[in-house]
Design a protein around this motif. Structure first.
Motif, mmCIF file in Angstrom:
data_model
loop_
_atom_site.group_PDB
_atom_site.id
_atom_site.type_symbol
_atom_site.label_atom_id
_atom_site.label_comp_id
_atom_site.label_asym_id
_atom_site.label_seq_id
_atom_site.Cartn_x
_atom_site.Cartn_y
_atom_site.Cartn_z
ATOM 1 N N THR A 30 0.712 -1.199 0.039
ATOM 2 C CA THR A 30 0.143 -0.113 -0.026
ATOM 3 C C THR A 30 0.775 1.252 -0.002
ATOM 4 O O THR A 30 0.409 2.213 -0.579
ATOM 5 C CB THR A 30 -0.888 0.072 1.168
ATOM 6 O OG1 THR A 30 -0.291 -0.223 2.352
ATOM 7 C CG2 THR A 30 -1.871 -1.075 1.066
ATOM 8 N N SER A 31 1.926 1.020 0.575
ATOM 9 C CA SER A 31 2.898 2.454 0.615
ATOM 10 C C SER A 31 3.736 2.530 -0.582
ATOM 11 O O SER A 31 4.437 3.443 -1.021
ATOM 12 C CB SER A 31 3.757 2.414 1.850
ATOM 13 O OG SER A 31 4.727 1.591 1.845
ATOM 14 N N ARG A 32 3.813 1.331 -1.664
ATOM 15 C CA ARG A 32 4.463 1.542 -2.786
ATOM 16 C C ARG A 32 6.213 1.537 -2.145
ATOM 17 O O ARG A 32 6.710 2.308 -2.960
ATOM 18 C CB ARG A 32 4.000 2.369 -3.822
ATOM 19 C CG ARG A 32 2.498 2.171 -4.192
ATOM 20 C CD ARG A 32 2.242 2.990 -5.049
ATOM 21 N NE ARG A 32 2.240 4.615 -4.865
ATOM 22 C CZ ARG A 32 2.784 5.468 -5.694
ATOM 23 N NH1 ARG A 32 3.253 5.108 -6.836
ATOM 24 N NH2 ARG A 32 3.006 6.566 -5.182
ATOM 25 N N THR A 33 6.502 0.802 -1.233
ATOM 26 C CA THR A 33 7.777 0.936 -0.953
ATOM 27 C C THR A 33 8.680 -0.044 -1.736
ATOM 28 O O THR A 33 8.278 -1.458 -1.861
ATOM 29 C CB THR A 33 7.895 0.627 0.505
ATOM 30 O OG1 THR A 33 7.328 1.738 1.321
ATOM 31 C CG2 THR A 33 9.336 0.624 1.134
ATOM 32 N N PRO A 34 9.877 0.182 -2.113
ATOM 33 C CA PRO A 34 10.776 -0.689 -3.090
ATOM 34 C C PRO A 34 11.174 -1.952 -2.152
ATOM 35 O O PRO A 34 10.984 -3.094 -2.718
ATOM 36 C CB PRO A 34 12.142 0.158 -3.367
ATOM 37 C CG PRO A 34 11.365 1.419 -3.301
ATOM 38 C CD PRO A 34 10.611 1.646 -2.340
ATOM 39 N N SER A 35 11.387 -1.880 -1.002
ATOM 40 C CA SER A 35 11.805 -3.134 -0.069
ATOM 41 C C SER A 35 11.454 -2.481 1.486
ATOM 42 O O SER A 35 11.575 -1.353 1.548
ATOM 43 C CB SER A 35 13.146 -3.433 -0.230
ATOM 44 O OG SER A 35 14.132 -2.785 0.290
ATOM 45 N N LEU A 36 11.484 -3.666 2.078
ATOM 46 C CA LEU A 36 10.712 -3.498 3.588
ATOM 47 C C LEU A 36 11.253 -4.550 4.346
ATOM 48 O O LEU A 36 11.140 -5.883 3.991
ATOM 49 C CB LEU A 36 9.439 -3.134 3.830
ATOM 50 C CG LEU A 36 8.903 -2.832 5.166
ATOM 51 C CD1 LEU A 36 7.553 -1.891 5.080
ATOM 52 C CD2 LEU A 36 8.559 -4.118 5.787
ATOM 53 N N VAL A 37 12.023 -4.421 5.281
ATOM 54 C CA VAL A 37 12.390 -5.483 6.304
ATOM 55 C C VAL A 37 12.216 -5.372 7.573
ATOM 56 O O VAL A 37 12.267 -4.190 8.091
ATOM 57 C CB VAL A 37 14.003 -5.795 6.119
ATOM 58 C CG1 VAL A 37 14.798 -4.539 6.538
ATOM 59 C CG2 VAL A 37 14.630 -7.037 6.970
ATOM 60 N N ALA A 38 11.488 -6.262 8.447
ATOM 61 C CA ALA A 38 11.244 -6.099 9.731
ATOM 62 C C ALA A 38 11.697 -7.060 10.607
ATOM 63 O O ALA A 38 11.748 -8.476 10.054
ATOM 64 C CB ALA A 38 9.543 -5.930 9.720
ATOM 65 N N ALA A 39 11.583 -6.918 12.162
ATOM 66 C CA ALA A 39 12.127 -8.209 13.028
ATOM 67 C C ALA A 39 11.291 -7.878 14.015
ATOM 68 O O ALA A 39 11.041 -6.571 14.448
ATOM 69 C CB ALA A 39 13.541 -8.012 12.948
ATOM 70 N N VAL A 40 11.317 -8.806 14.880
ATOM 71 C CA VAL A 40 10.500 -8.712 16.465
ATOM 72 C C VAL A 40 11.741 -9.444 17.253
ATOM 73 O O VAL A 40 11.999 -10.604 16.941
ATOM 74 C CB VAL A 40 9.127 -9.511 16.527
ATOM 75 C CG1 VAL A 40 8.636 -9.407 17.934
ATOM 76 C CG2 VAL A 40 8.260 -8.847 15.480
ATOM 77 N N VAL A 41 11.871 -9.056 18.423
ATOM 78 C CA VAL A 41 12.815 -9.553 19.538
ATOM 79 C C VAL A 41 12.054 -9.506 20.760
ATOM 80 O O VAL A 41 11.223 -8.651 21.188
ATOM 81 C CB VAL A 41 14.233 -8.544 19.717
ATOM 82 C CG1 VAL A 41 13.677 -7.339 19.978
ATOM 83 C CG2 VAL A 41 15.107 -9.340 20.330
#
Length: 461
Positions: A30-41
């Motif tokens: 929806t944000s038209r972002t080239p790439s996105l990475v996420a993490a939970v700790v």
């Protein structure tokens, strides 16, 4: 503090993992972002990492560097607090004590950390994020002639030059050593954050602008920002920022104590949404969250953690605008806490209670309002009203001189003392001049205003 390890599929239930992946997939799409990475700790262990990309087969991983913008400020704040804890500076020092006369003379270190110094949001001249740092060769050029927009201490006004000044203080008190070198030796290396750097190191993402009305992209230039770098120049990875989130939630005695991190997490600015170098917010259920957002041309980043749950989330994206990384990070925290709430540690009794402290516990009365005093971890105390709406309560931290300091609410910063009679027994508690007694209006205690000598009984109205 445990060192986060690589995420494993057995750390979360399949439904939780799918909900996390769905959230970042929606965010990237929806944000038209080239790439996105996420993490939970959680508890110092990485529970999950995920990524999305506009290029099939080329999604980033948790070791891919992104520019993290103003999350850099949290690192600079930790360096400043290390200097405070070492006795090298005081939070109420005027900045000119360490930098000499500048346009910011008179504002304090605390005000710079909390963005209450009244300084301008940006450095004068062309926008510092998109121009070479050589255009701002000294502190005077960082501040300009109109650096002071508001009276110091009166309001919150976010200031990037304010953190440039804090970086200069760090360098000055380390004999001219660059702030990022100090950061490496004193913070990053001890925490195992080997992929957090001032300049990009492969593998790293490229920064992009996305056309607002067409499916097109434009590469963003990267400039070294010189003296403004402490405001937002660092690059990092999801792996490293998991370590940072775990540190912000728990502390690390080799870097900064849990007590000092708790001090940084407390509101320090009007409105309660900023601590000392940290941004503050609340989860949907009211639990306090601490972290920071960041943006630089081509990049946005969000990091939030829950110190009570020892849970953190990181989201990094490579677009100039659009990706609400802070919102997504908070949503990741919500998903985990809703799907898999933290299992509390078993209750365990202490083996060697202090008899004098134990004797302080139990009921106390502020006038006629009953309160209960409990002994918690170590020598800390907790005061709570015995009935709903029956008064004020707070946690209190034990101090070396035998007093306690309030940590929240009305008693935040106030002193609790156990006052003793001549025979050594405790007469009463003094909490910021409020007298608490073992019985309502104990006539033997120095109740302000005194107690009617006739005592309790049938008095006429």
């Amino acid at each position: 503090m445990p060192t986060p390890s690589a995420a494993s599929d057995d750390l979360l239930l399949p439904g939780t993992r799918r909900a996390l992946l769905h959230r970042i997939a929606v965010a990237q799409s929806t944000s038209r972002t080239p790439s996105l990475v996420a993490a939970v700790v959680r508890d110092g262990r990485t529970l999950w990492t995920g990524a999305r990309s506009c290029v099939d087969g080329h999604a980033p991983d948790a070791d891919t560097q992104y520019r993290i913008g103003s999350i850099t400020k949290t690192f600079v704040a930790v360096l400043v607090m290390r200097l405070r804890d070492a006795g090298r500076l005081g939070l109420d020092d005027a900045v000119d004590k360490h930098l000499g006369s500048t346009a910011a003379s008179g504002v304090t270190i605390r005000q710079l950390l909390a963005h209450t110094a009244g300084l301008a949001s940006e450095s004068p001249g062309p926008w510092w994020e998109r121009t070479p740092g050589g255009l701002r060769p000294d502190i005077d050029a960082l501040l300009g002639e109109h650096a002071r927009l508001h009276p110091a201490g009166e309001r919150h006004h976010y200031s990037n030059p304010g953190f440039a000044l804090l970086g200069a203080v760090v360098e000055r008190l380390h004999d001219g050593q660059p702030w990022d070198e100090v950061l490496w030796s004193q913070v990053l290396e001890p925490l195992g954050m080997t992929r957090t750097t001032r300049r990009p190191q492969a593998p790293h993402a490229g920064g992009w602008a996305v056309h607002p009305y067409a499916e097109l992209m434009l590469p963003e230039a990267v400039h070294e920002t010189g003296l403004m770098a402490p405001a937002g120049e660092l690059w990092s990875t999801a792996d490293d920022l998991c370590r940072w989130a775990a540190f912000l939630a728990a502390g690390d005695e080799d870097v900064l104590s849990a007590a000092t991190l708790e001090e940084m997490r407390r509101p320090a600015a009007p409105g309660g949404d900023h601590g000392l170098g940290l941004q503050l917010t609340a989860a949907a259920d009211g639990r306090p969250l601490v972290g920071h957002g960041g943006s630089m041309p081509g990049f946005v980043a969000g990091l939030w953690c829950d110190a009570v749950e020892q849970l953190g989330a990181v989201v990094l994206a490579n677009s100039t605008t659009g990706a609400q990384t802070g919102v997504v990070a908070r949503d990741l925290l919500r998903i985990v806490t809703e799907h898999e709430p933290r299992i509390p540690e078993p209750w365990r009794p202490v083996s060697d209670p202090d008899p004098e402290l134990l004797a302080l516990t139990g009921p106390w009365y502020w006038g006629t309002s009953p309160h209960v005093l409990r002994l918690t971890a170590g020598r800390d105390l907790e005061l709570a009203p015995a009935t709903p709406g029956g008064g004020r309560g707070a946690r209190f931290r034990a101090e070396p001189d035998g007093t306690w300091t309030g940590l929240e609410g009305y008693y935040d910063g106030e002193t609790l003392r156990a006052v003793r009679s001549a025979d050594g027994t405790v007469s009463h508690l003094d909490v910021g001049t409020f007298v608490l007694t073992r019985t309502p209006y104990d006539p033997a205690a120095p109740v302000p205003g005194g107690v009617d000598p006739a005592g309790w009984g049938a008095h006429g109205a």
